[in-house]
Design a protein around this motif. Structure first.
Motif, mmCIF file in Angstrom:
data_model
loop_
_atom_site.group_PDB
_atom_site.id
_atom_site.type_symbol
_atom_site.label_atom_id
_atom_site.label_comp_id
_atom_site.label_asym_id
_atom_site.label_seq_id
_atom_site.Cartn_x
_atom_site.Cartn_y
_atom_site.Cartn_z
ATOM 1 N N VAL A 1 11.387 -2.853 -2.112
ATOM 2 C CA VAL A 1 9.991 -3.312 -2.036
ATOM 3 C C VAL A 1 9.211 -2.338 -1.154
ATOM 4 O O VAL A 1 9.734 -1.849 -0.142
ATOM 5 N N PHE A 2 7.972 -2.064 -1.542
ATOM 6 C CA PHE A 2 7.116 -1.155 -0.761
ATOM 7 C C PHE A 2 6.870 -1.714 0.639
ATOM 8 O O PHE A 2 6.505 -2.882 0.788
ATOM 9 N N GLN A 3 7.115 -0.878 1.647
ATOM 10 C CA GLN A 3 6.883 -1.324 3.025
ATOM 11 C C GLN A 3 5.916 -0.374 3.712
ATOM 12 O O GLN A 3 6.284 0.753 4.047
ATOM 13 N N CYS B 1 3.854 1.491 6.549
ATOM 14 C CA CYS B 1 4.114 1.705 7.969
ATOM 15 C C CYS B 1 2.982 2.528 8.558
ATOM 16 O O CYS B 1 2.170 3.097 7.832
ATOM 17 N N ASN C 1 -0.378 5.022 3.221
ATOM 18 C CA ASN C 1 0.280 3.868 2.588
ATOM 19 C C ASN C 1 -0.191 3.598 1.164
ATOM 20 O O ASN C 1 -0.442 2.453 0.782
ATOM 21 N N ASN D 1 9.493 9.256 3.658
ATOM 22 C CA ASN D 1 9.854 7.946 3.093
ATOM 23 C C ASN D 1 9.352 7.780 1.643
ATOM 24 O O ASN D 1 8.982 6.693 1.219
ATOM 25 N N THR E 1 11.296 3.491 1.166
ATOM 26 C CA THR E 1 10.506 2.271 0.948
ATOM 27 C C THR E 1 8.994 2.519 1.021
ATOM 28 O O THR E 1 8.209 1.583 1.045
ATOM 29 N N GLY E 2 8.626 3.816 1.102
ATOM 30 C CA GLY E 2 7.188 4.123 1.163
ATOM 31 C C GLY E 2 6.632 4.406 -0.227
ATOM 32 O O GLY E 2 7.024 3.783 -1.217
#
Ligand code: IPE
Ligand code: IPE
Ligand code: MG
Length: 313
Positions: free
Chosen positions: A9-11, A13, A79, A123, A154-155
């Motif tokens: 899942v996209f996280q 940061c 992001n 990422n 996850t980015g």
């Protein structure tokens, strides 16, 4: 090629401090809530960039590969969940000289080998769309290696469209739907016709099924499509998916495109009103209240707009 279905899942940061001073100043003017979910770019103009400098076309492609990395890194810092880059079309593969195609394949491999570490540092996950199985096997191997090496990130998801054509994608989707239906009929021991009759054709084939059979099934449709080098065409890119995308065309040639220009395009996008066929967000409840009831409008159409000789007696 369809990417693996088990993707993290996209996280988001916090990496805004990694933007350049110029990028940070422009980012400060953006609405962070309205960063697009998906930006797709038609990276055009490598040949013209080289031509303007009396250089060979391949040097334009080489410079264009540098732009890719700059733009992807800025995308990851703000992001942006998905960025899709049109790197090599099916038509490029068929219609460009063999020597240029061979060079582009070599460049792709060296780009992947040279940048996987930077992708991991940022990422970024790498995926591909297109008829990848028609590319040379050593290119496919390197592509697979790069996507596996970045699969746990996850980015931002960077999707490279390679040997990609939108019409062939739609053909592949139709074939997939049909093949799946035939397999299901076979499994249930009935004919295809019987299978379709059970639920009805509408339940078996609608927009949702077609979207789900495209290479991009796992991604939201692009909010924003950018084309560099000024051409005002889509060139067989994501025809289904860009039905309601905003389009931003810049005269800047791809090798001159940087993260700051991505931010400029997003700034322009944020000023647009997206309507999706409706009346848009600026149309308020008061505007709605001010509308005349439909019956009165129908009456006015008859009395005001119908030519007198045609008006009912
Ligand atoms: C885009 O640059 C890259 C590819 C299509 C592979 P071009 O090679 O199309 O450059 P121009 O349009 O000739 O300037
Ligand atoms: C579109 O550019 C394809 C890519 C950017 C990979 P082209 O240069 O191939 O497009 P046309 O031929 O000018 O429409
Ligand atoms: Mg071109």
């Amino acid at each position: 090629m369809r990417a693996s279905t088990t993707r993290p899942v996209f996280q988001p940061c916090s990496r805004l401090h990694e933007l350049s001073a110029e990028e940070a100043a422009l980012y400060a003017q953006l609405d962070p809530q309205k960063i697009p979910q998906h930006v797709a770019i038609i990276m055009d103009g490598n040949g013209r960039w080289a031509g303007k400098r009396a250089l060979k076309r391949f040097l334009g492609h080489q410079q264009g590969a540098e732009s890719v990395q700059f733009v992807v890194e800025t995308a990851s810092r703000i992001n942006l969940p998905f960025i899709t880059l049109y790197a090599f079309s099916l038509e490029n593969n068929l219609r460009r000289p063999k020597s240029e195609v061979n060079f582009l394949m070599k460049l792709l491999r060296s780009y992947l080998v040279g940048n996987v570490k930077r992708m991991n540092d940022n990422n970024v996950r790498m995926e591909y769309i297109g008829r990848i199985c028609e590319l040379p096997s050593e290119v496919q191997d390197t592509m697979q290696w790069a996507s596996e090496a970045t699969a746990r990130n996850t980015g931002t998801t960077l999707t490279l469209a390679l040997n990609y054509g939108s019409r062939s994608e739609i053909v592949d989707a139709a074939r997939k739907i049909l093949t799946d239906l035939i397999a299901e009929a076979h499994q249930r021991g009935c004919s295809l016709e019987d299978l379709i009759q059970v639920d009805g054709l509408e339940a078996r084939l609608d927009e949702h099924h077609i979207s789900g059979a495209l290479y991009t099934a796992h991604m939201p449709d692009p909010d924003l499509v950018i084309r560099t080098s000024g051409e005002q065409r889509i060139s067989n890119f994501l025809l289904w998916q860009i039905a309601y995308s905003e389009i931003f065309i810049t005269d800047r040639l791809w090798p001159d495109f940087r993260g700051i220009h991505l931010l400029e395009a997003i700034q322009n996008y944020q000023k647009r009103e997206r309507r999706f066929g409706g009346l848009g967000e600026t149309f308020t409840d008061e505007d709605l209240d001010a509308l005349e009831p439909a019956a009165e409008v129908a009456e006015e159409i008859v009395t005001e707009l119908t030519p007198k000789q045609l008006a009912p007696r």
